[in-house]
Design an enzyme around this catalytic site. Structure first.
Site, PDB file in Angstrom:
ATOM      1  NE  ARG A  68      -2.544  -2.102   3.096  1.00  0.00           N
ATOM      2  CZ  ARG A  68      -2.865  -1.278   4.170  1.00  0.00           C
ATOM      3  NH1 ARG A  68      -3.696  -1.129   4.593  1.00  0.00           N
ATOM      4  NH2 ARG A  68      -2.057  -1.849   5.161  1.00  0.00           N
ATOM      5  CG  HIS A 205      10.840 -21.888   8.725  1.00  0.00           C
ATOM      6  ND1 HIS A 205      10.129 -20.915   9.723  1.00  0.00           N
ATOM      7  CD2 HIS A 205      11.959 -21.375   9.923  1.00  0.00           C
ATOM      8  CE1 HIS A 205      10.612 -20.985  10.449  1.00  0.00           C
ATOM      9  NE2 HIS A 205      11.491 -21.137  10.619  1.00  0.00           N
ATOM     10  CE  LYS A 209      15.606 -23.183  11.377  1.00  0.00           C
ATOM     11  NZ  LYS A 209      16.822 -22.596  11.063  1.00  0.00           N
ATOM     12  CD  GLU A 243      11.035 -19.515  19.707  1.00  0.00           C
ATOM     13  OE1 GLU A 243      10.736 -18.590  19.130  1.00  0.00           O
ATOM     14  OE2 GLU A 243       9.961 -19.182  19.456  1.00  0.00           O
ATOM     15  CG  HIS A 267       7.754 -25.120  13.508  1.00  0.00           C
ATOM     16  ND1 HIS A 267       8.201 -25.338  11.744  1.00  0.00           N
ATOM     17  CD2 HIS A 267       7.871 -23.919  13.253  1.00  0.00           C
ATOM     18  CE1 HIS A 267       8.010 -23.836  10.944  1.00  0.00           C
ATOM     19  NE2 HIS A 267       8.185 -23.025  12.440  1.00  0.00           N
TER      20      HIS A 267
END
Length: 514
Positions: A68, A205, A209, A243, A267
């Site tokens: 935009r 993703h 790996k 994490e 995952h």
């Protein structure tokens, strides 16, 4: 070999019988929606530059941004350059940058703006004429799933999905692929009403790996592992994605989604599938997907979900030497939110190979450290001819596949402690590390996946059957948690709530300490 031969799709570095040589994409463009977002700025644009820098994109590759913003081409080029310089893994070279910048284009518009999509169609047509992209175009939807419908319908209305037998049009969509089975099916119907199934590339993703792909190499390229890769020898398997960060300003996305939908559904279930699947006839896309789908169809949770699941929310605490706030105190989070930041589940696989072997999956934020690993833990030896005092520290043998960080494989086994006149056995490890074993760095996951899309090589991309089967596994757990109330709090910097430890202790086991 001349650039013209590369531009015509003739790969000078890879013959039909030599797959060791680099793969170079043929003439094409990529239209990127959501190009102003964090994913595009931090991952996608740097990955495209790195592919250019490695010589893996054709000289006429064209990148068209759609957003935009009322940017001129010069302003857009400057935005891309800053993202590349901040995030690229390969050195910044002016020659490579100029090659990429020559193919940059920008179209201003919103997802429901017919005039904007008409301008986009004109820009794509100009790329075919002026850049020689030969009608080959990928559309990257780095946008919320709620916008997929509008974008797909506009792409179809403006003629951008039409292709002839000599060219291709492909769509790339990012997770989450829905928030439950029903929404995943509805999303799939929207996308596949516009693009044929073979032209839909769903990005996870993690599958890009190198260490994830190495699970297949470990199992099927070596004779020593596969004979013991079954319930006769394996006691249990732990799959962890931990994490040490919080939600990092992603309150708008994360609240209402939670750890299980964000990580386990995609995952961790993909890691489980690669760990448990049978050997495919080949590594072609259809053969690989068929085995993954087969084993995922055999996965289920135990009937008593109160004993087989755990969930938590991080509270305030210490992350290393830093004092951090709790989830409910994060900016943009409802103080009454019941979204989990930690999830652990016990799953079973009804197959001859894995009958009776529990699989424990866990993920969380604000945990003790950042680590992703698959730990295959073996049964104890049936008889130990040693004194009890000689093996007091002896644990179970294990093969641990480290996905991140410090990518590699660790094998844990018992060994005699040096010393005359005693037989003391203690756990030791043998380590393989990618960084020390290979001279070249592994490509970033998005590099591999973007190149595979442009090459039309789909083995690493789950099709809709895998996605729907994953939701079938998770949906009963989510419904159970919705009835249960609040997640259990855990201090930031620890390894999760007490319920997670109890989940394994009931089975006489405990979580690995990575």
């Amino acid at each position: 070999m001349s650039p013209a031969r590369v531009a015509r799709g003739i790969n000078p570095l890879r013959g039909p019988d030599d797959r060791r040589l680099p793969r170079i994409a043929g003439p094409c463009s990529m239209v990127m929606f959501g190009i102003t977002g964090d994913l595009a700025q931090k991952k996608l644009l740097p990955a495209i530059y790195d592919l250019t820098n490695r010589g893996l994109l054709p000289p006429n590759f064209t990148l068209i941004g759609f957003a935009r913003r009322d940017w001129s081409l010069a302003e857009f080029t400057d935005v891309v350059r800053r993202a590349v310089q901040a995030g690229a893994r390969t050195p910044f070279r002016e020659e490579s940058w100029r090659a990429l910048a020559d193919g940059l284009r920008f179209v201003s518009g919103s997802f429901d703006d017919e005039a904007g999509f008409d301008r986009l169609a004109d820009e794509v047509a100009r790329a075919d004429v002026e850049r020689g992209t030969d009608g080959n175009h990928a559309f990257y939807l780095s946008i919320p799933p709620a916008a997929f419908g509008d974008v797909c319908k506009q792409l179809e209305r403006s003629g951008l999905t039409r292709q002839d037998p000599s060219s291709w049009r492909r769509v790339i969509i990012e997770k989450p692929f829905g928030h439950d089975l029903a929404s995943a099916r509805a999303l799939n119907e929207i996308v596949e009403s516009v693009f044929p199934p073979e032209s839909v590339f769903r990005i996870d993703h993690y599958l890009g790996k190198e260490t994830v792909q190495n699970i297949l190499a470990l199992r099927f390229a070596n004779g020593m592992f596969e004979p013991v890769w079954n319930s006769n020898y394996v006691d249990h398997v732990q799959i962890t994605m931990a994490e040490d960060i919080g939600i990092s300003g992603r309150a708008g996305y994360y609240d209402g989604i939670g750890a299980a939908r964000d990580v386990i559904q995609n995952h961790l279930l993909q890691l489980l599938a690669l760990t448990t699947m049978e050997e495919p006839n080949s590594f072609d896309a259809d053969a690989l997907r068929a085995e993954k789908e087969k084993v995922l169809a055999a996965v289920h949770s135990p009937s008593d979900l109160a004993l087989a699941t755990a969930r938590g929310q991080y509270a305030a605490g210490w992350q290393g030497s830093q004092k951090v706030t709790g989830f409910l105190q994060e900016d943009g989070i409802d103080p009454e939110s019941t979204t989990e930041t930690y999830a652990a589940v016990k799953l079973l696989v009804d197959s001859r190979r894995w009958a009776g072997v529990p699989f424990y999956l866990r993920t969380g934020k604000r945990l003790g450290k950042r680590v992703t690993e698959v730990a295959v833990v073996f049964k104890r030896a049936p008889h130990l001819p040693f004194a009890d005092t000689a093996t007091s520290e002896l644990g179970e043998n294990a093969i641990v596949i480290r996905v991140q960080p410090d990518e590699g494989i660790t094998i844990r086994f018992g060994s005699k402690v040096p010393g005359a006149g005693s037989m003391e056995v203690r756990d030791v490890t043998m380590d393989f590390g990618y960084g020390s074993a290979f001279t070249q760095a592994s490509p970033e996951a998005y590099e591999r996946l973007i190149l595979d899309v442009l090459l039309g090589e789909p083995p690493l991309f789950p099709r809709h059957a895998e996605v729907e089967t994953s939701w079938r596994i998770l949906d009963p757990i989510e419904r159970f948690w919705a009835r249960k109330g609040r997640p259990q709090p855990y201090d930031a910097g620890t390894w999760g709530p007490a319920d997670a430890d109890a989940l394994l202790r009931r089975d006489g086991r405990e979580w690995r300490m990575p």
